[in-house]
Design an enzyme around this catalytic site. Structure first.
Site, PDB file in Angstrom:
ATOM      1  CD  GLU A  53      -1.355  -2.359   2.045  1.00 25.38           C
ATOM      2  OE1 GLU A  53      -2.162  -3.097   2.613  1.00 25.38           O
ATOM      3  OE2 GLU A  53      -0.100  -2.547   2.068  1.00 25.38           O
ATOM      4  CB  ALA A 155      12.143 -37.424  -7.693  1.00 24.01           C
ATOM      5  CB  SER A 169      19.042 -41.764  -5.807  1.00 23.63           C
ATOM      6  OG  SER A 169      20.101 -40.908  -5.411  1.00 23.63           O
ATOM      7  NE  ARG A 185      16.021 -27.713  -3.661  1.00 25.70           N
ATOM      8  CZ  ARG A 185      17.070 -28.320  -4.184  1.00 25.70           C
ATOM      9  NH1 ARG A 185      17.998 -27.606  -4.806  1.00 25.70           N
ATOM     10  NH2 ARG A 185      17.197 -29.626  -4.090  1.00 25.70           N
ATOM     11  CB  THR A 197      19.223 -36.573   2.196  1.00 24.91           C
ATOM     12  OG1 THR A 197      18.028 -37.334   2.272  1.00 24.91           O
ATOM     13  CG2 THR A 197      19.255 -35.827   0.870  1.00 24.91           C
ATOM     14  NE  ARG A 208      22.252 -26.957  -8.195  1.00 26.42           N
ATOM     15  CZ  ARG A 208      23.515 -27.286  -7.886  1.00 26.42           C
ATOM     16  NH1 ARG A 208      24.505 -26.572  -8.350  1.00 26.42           N
ATOM     17  NH2 ARG A 208      23.764 -28.316  -7.104  1.00 26.42           N
TER      18      ARG A 208
END
Length: 358
Positions: A53, A155, A169, A185, A197, A208
């Site tokens: 505003e 995935a 993977s 992201r 992980t 990126r």
């Protein structure tokens, strides 16, 4: 009504320009319209900078007296990181305000509208409310459920595997799907993974993209096994969650590098307590990216507001292959997490299912 809807849609489009930058504030756009023409517009660019505003009022090149202000969220009436918008609106001479929804923040909810009405300003609330809430779903969840909005992304192969029995993977999905997943992201204030992980993939966890804000990188690491020179620790935009079992030497090194951490006296990380600590840090949204145990733990606790499930047309098979969702699981189908508002996207022969918790 048609004109109101037209201009509110434009304010919603303006608001999206603040994607990723306004956290923990909402995305807000504002238009000032006089005699059917837009004479000023603005959007909230970043937390700590003027609200939409105020940006709109400052951009006006002519008098806004007797004009209409359109915005997707109730104008604020309290001092936060910036002064209240309501006072500026009243002083400007704007005669009508149209907003899509009330602000869920109890410091604001209904009070901004009330203050405008007291000064004789005509106020309309509710048009395109569903779209406005969807745009700022994390902001509404943060105040209504008193915790961050939790989105889960994985995935997998068609049989729900995210890695083979040997741990391979890279890559299950194609480059187009992975590119879209990285861009997700930018929609969230933080991304979160478990330590496995990190150890297996050494992920970057960034967008990126030079013009996009990097999300906070959160790692759940009860024993502090994290490699000190992994990609996730490339700068201090990281938060490590650990326990009293943490490696003390690594803990000292993290402190030297100004990397934030949360430590619990438990052997395991208590998710409800963790989300409360995230709330105290004003983290309003988190994208949980893995692995299977971490995702399973969030789902077991009923802490999943949205699911992004990417699938590739391959079958991996095997009892020892890694599942996308582990954890304890359910005993009967009536307890299954059921999704609504389902949508689909295709990336060549890969596809994405997006759903919300019912």
């Amino acid at each position: 009504m048609r004109n109101d809807e037209f201009f509110l849609k434009k304010s919603l489009s303006l608001a999206k320009m603040g994607l990723g930058w306004t956290n923990p504030n909402p995305m807000v756009g504002a238009l000032i319209v006089k005699n059917g023409k837009i004479i000023a517009k603005g959007y909230h660019k970043r937390a700590g900078l003027p609200h939409a505003e105020i940006e709109a009022l400052r951009s006006a090149r002519s008098s806004v007296k007797s004009s209409t202000l359109y915005t997707n969220l109730e104008p604020c009436n309290h001092f936060g990181r910036t002064p209240p918008c309501v006072e500026a609106i009243i002083k400007s001479g704007i005669s009508r305000v149209v907003c899509s929804t009330l602000d869920p923040n109890p410091k604001v909810r209904g009070k901004g509208i009330g203050a405008l009405k007291k000064k004789g300003i005509n106020v309309s609330v509710g048009l395109l409310e569903k779209k406005a809430r969807s745009l700022n779903e994390a902001f509404f969840t943060f105040y209504e459920k008193r915790r961050p909005f939790i989105a889960i992304k994985f995935a997998a192969s068609l049989d729900g595997k995210i890695a083979t029995k040997t741990g391979e993977s890279k890559w299950i999905t194609n480059e187009s799907a992975r590119s879209y997943a990285r861009k997700l992201r930018t929609h969230y204030q933080a991304v979160l993974v478990g330590i496995n992980t990190i150890l297996k993939d050494n992920p970057h966890l960034g967008t990126r993209e030079k013009d996009k804000k990097e999300p906070l990188r959160i790692v759940l690491d009860p024993k502090l096994k994290i490699p000190l020179y992994g990609k996730v620790l490339r700068n201090n935009n990281a938060l490590i969650v650990t326990t009293y079992l943490a490696n003390k030497e690594k803990l000292k090194e993290l402190k030297k590098r100004n990397i934030s951490f949360i430590s619990y006296r438990n052997k395991t990380i208590p998710l409800p307590e963790l989300l409360n600590d995230f709330k105290k840090r004003e983290i309003i949204s988190i994208l949980v990216e893995g692995g299977g145990e971490t995702i399973g733990n969030f789902i077991d606790k009923g802490l999943a507001d949205k699911i992004y499930a990417f699938y590739s047309p391959i079958i991996i098979g095997g009892k020892k292959a890694v599942s996308a969702v582990s954890g304890e699981g359910i005993k009967n189908l009536n307890s299954a997490l059921r999704l609504s508002n389902i949508s689909f996207k295709h990336f060549g022969d890969n596809f994405l299912i997006i759903g919300e918790q019912k």
